[in-house]
Design a protein around this motif. Structure first.
Motif, PDB file in Angstrom:
ATOM      1  N   SER A  55      39.851  42.080  44.393  1.00 47.41           N
ATOM      2  CA  SER A  55      39.646  41.862  45.827  1.00 47.41           C
ATOM      3  C   SER A  55      40.956  41.420  46.472  1.00 47.41           C
ATOM      4  CB  SER A  55      38.581  40.787  46.052  1.00 47.41           C
ATOM      5  OG  SER A  55      39.075  39.504  45.685  1.00 47.41           O
ATOM      6  N   VAL A  56      41.018  41.520  47.782  1.00 44.42           N
ATOM      7  CA  VAL A  56      42.205  41.076  48.509  1.00 44.42           C
ATOM      8  C   VAL A  56      42.470  39.600  48.241  1.00 44.42           C
ATOM      9  CG1 VAL A  56      43.142  40.623  50.818  1.00 44.42           C
ATOM     10  CG2 VAL A  56      42.112  42.845  50.302  1.00 44.42           C
ATOM     11  N   GLU A  57      41.419  38.788  48.246  1.00 42.47           N
ATOM     12  CA  GLU A  57      41.601  37.355  48.012  1.00 42.47           C
ATOM     13  C   GLU A  57      42.092  37.084  46.599  1.00 42.47           C
ATOM     14  OE1 GLU A  57      41.685  34.900  50.223  1.00 42.47           O
ATOM     15  OE2 GLU A  57      41.445  36.546  51.644  1.00 42.47           O
ATOM     16  N   GLU A  58      41.582  37.819  45.622  1.00 39.26           N
ATOM     17  CA  GLU A  58      42.069  37.659  44.253  1.00 39.26           C
ATOM     18  C   GLU A  58      43.540  38.036  44.156  1.00 39.26           C
ATOM     19  OE1 GLU A  58      38.261  38.461  41.320  1.00 39.26           O
ATOM     20  OE2 GLU A  58      39.161  40.169  42.336  1.00 39.26           O
ATOM     21  N   ARG A  59      43.909  39.113  44.807  1.00 39.43           N
ATOM     22  CA  ARG A  59      45.302  39.547  44.766  1.00 39.43           C
ATOM     23  C   ARG A  59      46.223  38.516  45.422  1.00 39.43           C
ATOM     24  NH1 ARG A  59      45.236  46.004  46.083  1.00 39.43           N
ATOM     25  NH2 ARG A  59      47.495  45.705  45.975  1.00 39.43           N
ATOM     26  N   LYS A  60      45.766  37.901  46.497  1.00 38.49           N
ATOM     27  CA  LYS A  60      46.552  36.844  47.141  1.00 38.49           C
ATOM     28  C   LYS A  60      46.727  35.646  46.206  1.00 38.49           C
ATOM     29  CE  LYS A  60      45.502  37.560  52.066  1.00 38.49           C
ATOM     30  NZ  LYS A  60      44.854  36.921  53.241  1.00 38.49           N
ATOM     31  N   THR A  61      45.639  35.237  45.598  1.00 40.73           N
ATOM     32  CA  THR A  61      45.688  34.083  44.692  1.00 40.73           C
ATOM     33  C   THR A  61      46.627  34.351  43.532  1.00 40.73           C
ATOM     34  OG1 THR A  61      43.413  33.475  45.270  1.00 40.73           O
ATOM     35  CG2 THR A  61      44.292  32.591  43.210  1.00 40.73           C
ATOM     36  N   LEU A  62      46.550  35.542  42.963  1.00 41.47           N
ATOM     37  CA  LEU A  62      47.425  35.905  41.854  1.00 41.47           C
ATOM     38  C   LEU A  62      48.885  35.977  42.291  1.00 41.47           C
ATOM     39  CD1 LEU A  62      45.109  38.603  40.308  1.00 41.47           C
ATOM     40  CD2 LEU A  62      45.986  36.619  39.046  1.00 41.47           C
ATOM     41  N   ALA A  63      49.137  36.610  43.415  1.00 34.55           N
ATOM     42  CA  ALA A  63      50.520  36.725  43.901  1.00 34.55           C
ATOM     43  C   ALA A  63      51.142  35.344  44.093  1.00 34.55           C
ATOM     44  CB  ALA A  63      50.554  37.512  45.203  1.00 34.55           C
ATOM     45  N   GLU A  64      50.388  34.447  44.672  1.00 28.80           N
ATOM     46  CA  GLU A  64      50.901  33.095  44.897  1.00 28.80           C
ATOM     47  C   GLU A  64      51.205  32.392  43.574  1.00 28.80           C
ATOM     48  OE1 GLU A  64      49.896  29.050  47.449  1.00 28.80           O
ATOM     49  OE2 GLU A  64      48.404  30.666  47.349  1.00 28.80           O
ATOM     50  N   GLU A  65      50.300  32.534  42.616  1.00 27.98           N
ATOM     51  CA  GLU A  65      50.490  31.865  41.336  1.00 27.98           C
ATOM     52  C   GLU A  65      51.681  32.437  40.570  1.00 27.98           C
ATOM     53  OE1 GLU A  65      49.221  28.858  38.548  1.00 27.98           O
ATOM     54  OE2 GLU A  65      48.784  29.242  40.663  1.00 27.98           O
ATOM     55  N   TRP A  66      51.788  33.770  40.541  1.00 28.82           N
ATOM     56  CA  TRP A  66      52.935  34.386  39.867  1.00 28.82           C
ATOM     57  C   TRP A  66      54.247  33.929  40.498  1.00 28.82           C
ATOM     58  CZ3 TRP A  66      52.731  36.517  35.292  1.00 28.82           C
ATOM     59  CH2 TRP A  66      51.613  37.241  34.864  1.00 28.82           C
ATOM     60  N   CYS A  67      54.303  33.926  41.835  1.00 28.04           N
ATOM     61  CA  CYS A  67      55.541  33.541  42.517  1.00 28.04           C
ATOM     62  C   CYS A  67      55.874  32.074  42.282  1.00 28.04           C
ATOM     63  CB  CYS A  67      55.432  33.829  44.012  1.00 28.04           C
ATOM     64  SG  CYS A  67      55.485  35.588  44.436  1.00 28.04           S
ATOM     65  N   GLN A  68      54.876  31.209  42.353  1.00 21.30           N
ATOM     66  CA  GLN A  68      55.124  29.774  42.157  1.00 21.30           C
ATOM     67  C   GLN A  68      55.605  29.472  40.746  1.00 21.30           C
ATOM     68  OE1 GLN A  68      51.662  27.496  43.230  1.00 21.30           O
ATOM     69  NE2 GLN A  68      52.098  27.592  45.424  1.00 21.30           N
ATOM     70  N   LYS A  69      54.918  30.036  39.764  1.00 25.90           N
ATOM     71  CA  LYS A  69      55.235  29.727  38.368  1.00 25.90           C
ATOM     72  C   LYS A  69      56.537  30.397  37.919  1.00 25.90           C
ATOM     73  CE  LYS A  69      51.793  27.024  37.336  1.00 25.90           C
ATOM     74  NZ  LYS A  69      51.239  26.765  38.661  1.00 25.90           N
ATOM     75  N   ALA A  70      56.965  31.450  38.615  1.00 23.20           N
ATOM     76  CA  ALA A  70      58.200  32.152  38.246  1.00 23.20           C
ATOM     77  C   ALA A  70      59.447  31.488  38.806  1.00 23.20           C
ATOM     78  CB  ALA A  70      58.136  33.600  38.726  1.00 23.20           C
ATOM     79  N   LYS A  71      59.285  30.592  39.772  1.00 23.26           N
ATOM     80  CA  LYS A  71      60.454  29.944  40.389  1.00 23.26           C
ATOM     81  C   LYS A  71      61.282  29.216  39.335  1.00 23.26           C
ATOM     82  CE  LYS A  71      58.721  29.289  45.094  1.00 23.26           C
ATOM     83  NZ  LYS A  71      58.258  28.311  46.104  1.00 23.26           N
ATOM     84  N   GLY A  72      62.573  29.509  39.345  1.00 32.45           N
ATOM     85  CA  GLY A  72      63.475  28.869  38.415  1.00 32.45           C
ATOM     86  C   GLY A  72      63.471  29.467  37.022  1.00 32.45           C
TER      87      GLY A  72
END
Length: 307
Positions: A59-76
């Motif tokens: 779903s769109v909401e699932e994709r948003k949640t995943l995108a945010e998590e991938w981006c946050q955890k990938a920082k640094g």
């Protein structure tokens, strides 16, 4: 993560989406997944919510949640996170593109719509333009995968004049075996574009054609050897590069004989990495665990056992 506009080169892992046994997204596996890619495979860029990530089944909401998590955890930890935002609906693609800006993605990619298909390159370019215009600050990539979308337009025709419509255009993820079309994309490309090849079993054929990067599912677990392949090619050691490519081809050919699809590939990644990625989402069905286990044994015989 990288600043917007940095060229995307080298290996990019097309990530699987971790799901619970009940089929819900499992965010707890994302940070150890990133650590595994960086520490065990030497892969520092990822392409999320794409084909391997079952993005079109989320779903769109699932994709948003995943995108945010991938981006946050990938920082640094990672160089770039490219978020696939393509949907059948233009409005949903635009929504996901805007969200990718908010969560700090390094780029967005869009697949061709596959139900009502664009009949001309112009129609597809206009669709891509409308999505890109919702996130003009992010590098934009066209994701070309005709075997899945059924959109058989030549990529070279889609890219013709595309920068006039999409100033943020930065390249193409080319997942087709048509090296003539790929070569024509390269020969007409701009110096700052990234030409990312997406057929893992014939990467070595694309490198001398001008590929400066590769996006693929197998780079989740054979990123290390394929980094060696690229290094050997760059040094002019074609014998070593071929030896590694032949092993990749042997693994993928064997996997296809076992009924290789996204679900089995996901099971294989779980087996090799120790991560708990869960089942695929319907309409994909889990296969017998023995399929993934057999491929994992082949993987170990080719890439981890000393001969």
């Amino acid at each position: 993560m990288a600043t917007a506009g940095k060229s995307l080169t080298g290996l990019v892992a097309a990530t699987f989406t971790p799901l619970t046994p009940q089929g819900e997204i499992n965010l707890s596996e994302i940070e150890p997944y990133i650590d595994y890619l960086v520490e065990k495979q030497g892969v520092k860029s990822i392409f999320v919510n794409g084909t391997t990530g079952e993005g079109m089944s989320l779903s769109v909401e699932e994709r948003k949640t995943l995108a945010e998590e991938w981006c946050q955890k990938a920082k640094g930890k990672m160089d770039q996170v490219v978020v696939h935002v393509g949907c059948l609906s233009l409005k949903e693609s635009q929504e996901l593109a805007r969200h990718a800006v908010e969560v700090g993605a390094d780029g967005i990619a869009v697949i061709a719509p596959s139900f009502f298909k664009p009949s001309t390159a112009d129609a597809l370019r206009r669709f891509l333009q409308e999505v890109a215009s919702s996130a003009p600050s992010l590098p934009f990539y066209y994701y070309h995968i005709p075997a899945v979308t059924g959109v058989t337009l030549q990529a070279k025709d889609v890219l013709a004049g595309i920068e006039k419509l999409i100033p943020s255009f930065m390249g193409v993820k080319f997942s087709s075996t048509d090296l003539v079309d790929f070569g024509l994309c390269v020969s007409s490309s701009q110096p700052h574009w990234s030409l990312l090849y997406g057929v893992d079993e014939q990467l070595l054929g694309a490198l001398p054609m001008g590929a400066n990067g590769a996006v693929g599912s197998t780079y989740n677990y054979i990123g290390g050897p394929v980094n060696q392949l690229i290094s050997a090619f760059e040094k002019g050691d074609l014998s070593q590069a071929r030896a590694i490519q032949f092993k990749v081809q042997e693994l993928i050919t064997y996997a296809k004989d076992q009924g290789f699809d996204v679900g089995v590939n996901k099971q294989l990644m779980s087996e090799v990495s120790g991560l708990c990625l869960g089942p695929p989402r319907l309409p994909l069905l889990p296969r017998p665990h023995s399929h993934a286990l057999a491929i994992a044994q082949k993987y170990h015989s080719l890439f981890t056992e000393k001969h």
